[in-house]
Design a protein around this motif. Structure first.
Motif, PDB file in Angstrom:
ATOM      1  N   PHE A 325       0.855  -1.271   0.081  1.00  9.44           N
ATOM      2  CA  PHE A 325       0.353   0.466  -0.145  1.00  9.44           C
ATOM      3  C   PHE A 325       0.841   1.007  -0.141  1.00  9.44           C
ATOM      4  O   PHE A 325       1.116   1.956   1.375  1.00  9.44           O
ATOM      5  CB  PHE A 325      -1.320  -0.308   1.200  1.00  9.44           C
ATOM      6  CG  PHE A 325      -1.562  -1.166   1.270  1.00  9.44           C
ATOM      7  CD1 PHE A 325      -2.780  -1.384   0.817  1.00  9.44           C
ATOM      8  CD2 PHE A 325      -1.332  -1.855   2.408  1.00  9.44           C
ATOM      9  CE1 PHE A 325      -3.290  -2.888   1.145  1.00  9.44           C
ATOM     10  CE2 PHE A 325      -1.779  -3.304   2.246  1.00  9.44           C
ATOM     11  CZ  PHE A 325      -3.471  -3.826   1.525  1.00  9.44           C
ATOM     12  N   PRO A 326       1.923   1.329  -0.822  1.00 11.33           N
ATOM     13  CA  PRO A 326       2.176   2.490  -0.586  1.00 11.33           C
ATOM     14  C   PRO A 326       1.439   4.375  -1.434  1.00 11.33           C
ATOM     15  O   PRO A 326       0.468   3.965  -1.830  1.00 11.33           O
ATOM     16  CB  PRO A 326       3.449   2.320  -2.727  1.00 11.33           C
ATOM     17  CG  PRO A 326       2.313   1.995  -3.789  1.00 11.33           C
ATOM     18  CD  PRO A 326       2.011   0.606  -2.532  1.00 11.33           C
ATOM     19  N   ALA A 327       1.864   4.698  -0.910  1.00  7.69           N
ATOM     20  CA  ALA A 327       1.891   6.300  -0.629  1.00  7.69           C
ATOM     21  C   ALA A 327       1.404   6.882  -1.990  1.00  7.69           C
ATOM     22  O   ALA A 327       2.247   6.834  -1.798  1.00  7.69           O
ATOM     23  CB  ALA A 327       2.155   7.025   0.778  1.00  7.69           C
ATOM     24  N   PRO A 328       0.321   7.762  -2.123  1.00  8.54           N
ATOM     25  CA  PRO A 328      -0.187   8.653  -3.389  1.00  8.54           C
ATOM     26  C   PRO A 328       1.384   9.595  -2.818  1.00  8.54           C
ATOM     27  O   PRO A 328       1.670  10.092  -2.300  1.00  8.54           O
ATOM     28  CB  PRO A 328      -0.613   8.703  -3.015  1.00  8.54           C
ATOM     29  CG  PRO A 328      -2.060   9.240  -1.763  1.00  8.54           C
ATOM     30  CD  PRO A 328      -0.499   7.620  -1.279  1.00  8.54           C
ATOM     31  N   ARG A 329       2.135   9.565  -4.638  1.00  8.92           N
ATOM     32  CA  ARG A 329       2.914  10.657  -5.069  1.00  8.92           C
ATOM     33  C   ARG A 329       2.132  12.354  -5.286  1.00  8.92           C
ATOM     34  O   ARG A 329       1.610  12.301  -5.660  1.00  8.92           O
ATOM     35  CB  ARG A 329       4.153  10.461  -6.217  1.00  8.92           C
ATOM     36  CG  ARG A 329       4.969   9.070  -5.544  1.00  8.92           C
ATOM     37  CD  ARG A 329       6.014   9.136  -6.971  1.00  8.92           C
ATOM     38  NE  ARG A 329       5.964   7.487  -7.255  1.00  8.92           N
ATOM     39  CZ  ARG A 329       6.814   7.214  -7.357  1.00  8.92           C
ATOM     40  NH1 ARG A 329       7.441   8.209  -8.791  1.00  8.92           N
ATOM     41  NH2 ARG A 329       8.028   6.163  -7.380  1.00  8.92           N
TER      42      ARG A 329
END
Length: 425
Positions: A325-329
């Protein structure tokens, strides 16, 4: 003086001595934990085979040999040297994975019987699958799961062009009943709200256990401690989620797989997946299972003994979360921001004065203005209030013409006409 003649039969220079062959290298003892363990384990197995009084090697004998070989290897590899934080973490996880290797939690032996004590967790046959299972002489969840595993092995060996190799095991379903504080509470659980799973799904999870083909537990510990590959971290999480959904018995307090799953998922994530499947388990229940498993399986009774495992779990769970669940850029725009406009009209930076100013005291909320007056001794007299000058209405203000007119507009004097020229002398 002429040089001496060179004779052909002069003595030849002595040849250099033959080089001595290098000494044979003595075999260096293995320095890897798994290599040391393997050498000791095979020596114990060979000694067991050479003993004429030894019988058939049993599962209990194998577990004992693995435990003995592990403790000797741990003493050699970690015992007599200073350990860094990384070594302490590796030592804790190596013990976990060697316990997994010894107990083989993916075997059917860890599936509790259906008639176990009522307050313990267990599998039960789903009411709609009892008749179908009985047609194939399957009367308990353990028998159905074992049959599904045998069928899965046969289907891999059968020709690929054949259909319906899975048998009826996709349609035979079971439900997981969590353990409670009493048998009465277990009996009151509504079986209709628990999501059923097929025995073929349970068998598949057991056959694809993340440690099923593990032969080097120390290398597995290194992988869990330092893994940063996104694909590997996603595979770990997928396995842990599948265990919660299809093989929840691996999270019982007597199954070492519980600690492997708690390295990957947090306690709240496990409870959430159980709840989505209709299984109500409190977070305190998972904590109790974890503490009991650490005490009984690993011998960790104090917080200091559990600390290395907890540190690895916290770090790995963070990496798994960031990978899945990568953080949105944040998006950056090159367009200029529009100038900010005030909703009110522009006001001068200084208050208006003169003709444009309002009546005196018009902007004052208090009709009297207090002035700070100090006496001769320097003490302030704050009780003296001097009233402000009375305000006058704007309409009552009178404007008088200036008494001295502009000399440039005067009608008299020299130079005002051609008859009286200006004196330029």
């Amino acid at each position: 003086m002429s040089p001496a003649p060179i004779t052909q039969d002069a003595a030849a220079s002595p040849s250099p001595p033959n080089p001595t062959p290098p000494p044979l290298k003595t075999p260096v003892p293995p320095i890897d934990f798994d290599d040391i363990f393997h050498a000791k384990f095979m020596a114990i197995i060979q000694e067991f085979k050479d003993n004429p009084t030894s019988g058939q090697l049993t599962q209990k004998d194998r577990k004992t040999f693995i435990d003995n070989s592990y403790y000797e290897t741990d003493r050699i590899f970690f015992g007599d040297r200073h350990l860094s934080d990384q070594d302490i973490k590796l030592r804790a996880l190596t013990k976990v994975f060697y316990k997994v290797l010894a107990e083989e939690p993916w075997s059917e032996e860890w599936i509790r019987p259906h008639d176990v004590e009522r307050k313990l967790s267990r599998f039960e046959m789903h009411k709609d699958s009892v008749e179908l299972a009985a047609q194939h002489q399957l009367y308990t969840p353990r028998e159905a799961i074992a049959a599904a595993r045998r069928q899965a092995v046969r289907s891999k060996q059968a020709p690929q062009d054949r259909n319906n190799l899975r048998g009826p095991f996709d349609d035979i379903e079971i439900i997981y009943i969590p353990g409670t504080v009493s048998s009465t509470a277990t009996s009151r659980i509504d079986r209709g709200t628990i999501y059923p799973v097929s025995v073929s799904s349970v068998a598949h999870i057991l056959m694809t256990h993340i440690c099923r083909d593990m032969t080097r537990p120390y290398a597995m510990a290194q992988k869990f401690v330092g893994c940063t590959d996104t694909e590997e971290l996603m595979k770990m999480r997928q396995f842990a989620c599948d265990v919660c959904d299809f093989a929840p018995h691996l999270l019982d307090n007597d199954n070492i797989s519980l600690l492997v799953i708690l390295l990957i998922l947090t306690r709240s994530e496990i409870c959430r997946r159980f709840e989505n499947n209709g299984i109500r388990i409190e977070g305190s229940t998972i904590s109790h299972r974890r503490a009991e498993c650490m005490k009984q399986k690993m011998g960790w009774r104090t917080a200091d003994e559990r600390k290395p495992f907890d540190n690895v779990a916290t770090e790995l769970q963070t990496r798994v979360k960031n990978a899945c669940f990568p953080a949105p850029r944040p998006t950056r725009s090159n367009a200029r921001k529009p100038s900010r406009k005030s909703s009110t009209s522009a006001t001068p930076s200084t208050p208006p004065i003169g003709f444009f100013s309002g009546p005196v005291g018009h902007m004052s909320r208090n009709p009297s203005v207090s002035y700070r007056i100090t006496g001769p001794n320097g003490n302030a007299n704050s009780s003296i209030n001097i009233p402000a000058p009375p305000s006058r209405a704007f309409s009552s203000m009178s404007f008088k013409k200036p008494s001295n007119p502009d000399p440039r507009k005067s009608k008299g004097g020299p130079g005002s006409s051609a008859a009286e020229p200006m004196d330029l002398s």
